[in-house]
Write an enzyme that holds these catalytic residues in place. Sequence first.
Site, mmCIF file in Angstrom:
data_model
loop_
_atom_site.group_PDB
_atom_site.id
_atom_site.type_symbol
_atom_site.label_atom_id
_atom_site.label_comp_id
_atom_site.label_asym_id
_atom_site.label_seq_id
_atom_site.Cartn_x
_atom_site.Cartn_y
_atom_site.Cartn_z
ATOM 1 N N SER A 150 1.019 -1.119 -0.056
ATOM 2 C CA SER A 150 -0.117 0.037 -0.043
ATOM 3 C C SER A 150 0.888 1.210 -0.109
ATOM 4 O O SER A 150 2.092 1.176 0.712
ATOM 5 C CB SER A 150 -0.806 -0.061 1.265
ATOM 6 O OG SER A 150 -1.574 1.306 1.450
ATOM 7 N N TYR A 164 -1.406 -0.647 10.244
ATOM 8 C CA TYR A 164 -1.748 -1.095 8.751
ATOM 9 C C TYR A 164 -0.664 -0.798 7.865
ATOM 10 O O TYR A 164 0.061 -1.405 7.277
ATOM 11 C CB TYR A 164 -2.907 -0.585 8.172
ATOM 12 C CG TYR A 164 -3.304 -0.863 6.749
ATOM 13 C CD1 TYR A 164 -3.513 -1.832 6.170
ATOM 14 C CD2 TYR A 164 -3.151 -0.003 5.713
ATOM 15 C CE1 TYR A 164 -3.798 -2.266 4.891
ATOM 16 C CE2 TYR A 164 -3.304 -0.004 4.283
ATOM 17 C CZ TYR A 164 -3.744 -1.285 3.902
ATOM 18 O OH TYR A 164 -3.989 -1.481 2.607
HETATM 19 P P1 NAP Z 1 -11.608 -5.455 0.009
HETATM 20 O O1 NAP Z 1 -12.348 -5.033 -1.214
HETATM 21 O O2 NAP Z 1 -11.895 -5.227 1.331
HETATM 22 O O3 NAP Z 1 -11.475 -7.333 -0.446
HETATM 23 C C1 NAP Z 1 -10.760 -7.778 0.551
HETATM 24 C C2 NAP Z 1 -10.677 -9.319 -0.096
HETATM 25 O O4 NAP Z 1 -9.892 -9.793 0.941
HETATM 26 C C3 NAP Z 1 -11.987 -9.893 -0.034
HETATM 27 O O5 NAP Z 1 -11.935 -10.883 -0.922
HETATM 28 C C4 NAP Z 1 -11.998 -10.836 1.226
HETATM 29 O O6 NAP Z 1 -12.576 -12.003 0.995
HETATM 30 C C5 NAP Z 1 -10.368 -10.937 1.177
HETATM 31 N N1 NAP Z 1 -10.108 -11.326 2.796
HETATM 32 C C6 NAP Z 1 -10.146 -10.588 3.878
HETATM 33 N N2 NAP Z 1 -9.437 -11.133 4.743
HETATM 34 C C7 NAP Z 1 -9.330 -12.068 4.496
HETATM 35 C C8 NAP Z 1 -8.805 -13.490 5.098
HETATM 36 N N3 NAP Z 1 -8.540 -13.559 6.472
HETATM 37 N N4 NAP Z 1 -8.579 -14.600 4.543
HETATM 38 C C9 NAP Z 1 -8.731 -14.740 3.058
HETATM 39 N N5 NAP Z 1 -9.177 -13.405 2.485
HETATM 40 C C10 NAP Z 1 -9.503 -12.604 3.278
HETATM 41 O O7 NAP Z 1 -9.988 -5.092 -0.471
HETATM 42 P P2 NAP Z 1 -9.294 -4.263 -1.477
HETATM 43 O O8 NAP Z 1 -9.324 -3.021 -1.074
HETATM 44 O O9 NAP Z 1 -9.505 -5.198 -2.626
HETATM 45 O O10 NAP Z 1 -7.572 -4.688 -1.019
HETATM 46 C C11 NAP Z 1 -6.963 -5.726 -1.425
HETATM 47 C C12 NAP Z 1 -5.420 -5.493 -0.996
HETATM 48 O O11 NAP Z 1 -5.001 -4.281 -1.556
HETATM 49 C C13 NAP Z 1 -5.245 -5.460 0.409
HETATM 50 O O12 NAP Z 1 -3.870 -6.141 0.558
HETATM 51 C C14 NAP Z 1 -5.119 -4.089 0.607
HETATM 52 O O13 NAP Z 1 -4.548 -3.838 1.967
HETATM 53 C C15 NAP Z 1 -4.451 -3.622 -0.370
HETATM 54 N N6 NAP Z 1 -4.753 -2.054 -0.728
HETATM 55 C C16 NAP Z 1 -5.935 -1.586 -0.823
HETATM 56 C C17 NAP Z 1 -6.057 -0.199 -0.927
HETATM 57 C C18 NAP Z 1 -7.607 0.540 -1.296
HETATM 58 O O14 NAP Z 1 -7.624 1.790 -1.156
HETATM 59 N N7 NAP Z 1 -8.586 -0.393 -1.367
HETATM 60 C C19 NAP Z 1 -5.159 0.693 -1.089
HETATM 61 C C20 NAP Z 1 -3.918 0.175 -0.694
HETATM 62 C C21 NAP Z 1 -3.601 -1.062 -0.471
HETATM 63 P P3 NAP Z 1 -14.291 -11.839 1.476
HETATM 64 O O15 NAP Z 1 -14.979 -11.353 0.477
HETATM 65 O O16 NAP Z 1 -14.720 -13.491 1.599
HETATM 66 O O17 NAP Z 1 -14.442 -11.489 2.823
#
Ligand code: NAP
Length: 255
Positions: A150, A164
């Site tokens: 991130s 985080y």
């Molecule tokens: P998101 O929309 O909240 O989706 C999270 C995904 O991770 C879902 O598929 C969820 O599965 C799964 N997940 C959560 N906890 C889990 C666990 N314990 N075991 C297995 N799967 C799990 O998140 P996102 O925004 O796409 O984020 C994806 C990655 O990008 C993360 O590493 C996050 O830190 C990083 N990131 C995101 C942002 C942002 O602004 N969105 C920015 C920087 C980095 P379920 O649907 O089954 O719950």
Amino acid sequence: MNDQHTSAIEPNTLLITGASRGIGAATALAAARQGRDIVLNYVRDEPAVRAVAQSVQALGRQTTIIQADIGEEADIRRMFDEIETRIGPLLGLINNAGITGPIGPFVNTTHATLEHVFRINVLGAMQCAREALANFKRHETKGVIVNVSSSAARLGSANEFVHYAASKAAIETFTIGLAKEVAAEGIRVCGLAPGSTLTDIHAMAGEPGRPARVAPLIPMKRLAEPAEIAEAIVWLASPAASYVTGTTLLCAGGL
Ligand code: NAP
């Protein structure tokens, strides 16, 4: 649980953790467009992951769905055992599953939050990487790991989620060290650091309105679409990035 996966002859299968929503789901679609078969991991949202699998299949690719909590070592081992039995060699791992924990100043961050965030973002991602490496070595393949970090790792996320940010910094250092350890074997380990992206993660952190609040702070004045992040991830995982390893690419609209 599964759909239509049989054994792959050449390694062409990417495991994407957290593939039911957001960046993981978008990465599954982008990788499928590149001709990859996908193992879709999720933890809770089975209908959502099934919908992603259908979209991947509509692109002519094979899918395997595996429920596993990336915060639990036993689940990770079961997931990789299932991959070994049903697929064999992996082409790569996209270490995407991640959580922020509740948004707010660090003084209010509980031990339970620290433990939960680090179990998934750090211990889980590292153990998935270890098991993916074991798969590559067993099958003598030149696999690739992309760790999703991130922009928070560099910015620190003061007053939002410094715990985080620290977890993502750990993953960036892990990316550097592991990449050096396995580079001579032709295995690549890269990182991709998204900036704020339009997914459910902000609502899950307790502030559904966060995208509108932070957009003016981003040089491009908007958040990323998950598909924009996915394109960078699949590039890092592709042969087009064959000389890229041990580094984390920032994809954050100028931050
Ligand atoms: P998101 O929309 O909240 O989706 C999270 C995904 O991770 C879902 O598929 C969820 O599965 C799964 N997940 C959560 N906890 C889990 C666990 N314990 N075991 C297995 N799967 C799990 O998140 P996102 O925004 O796409 O984020 C994806 C990655 O990008 C993360 O590493 C996050 O830190 C990083 N990131 C995101 C942002 C942002 O602004 N969105 C920015 C920087 C980095 P379920 O649907 O089954 O719950």
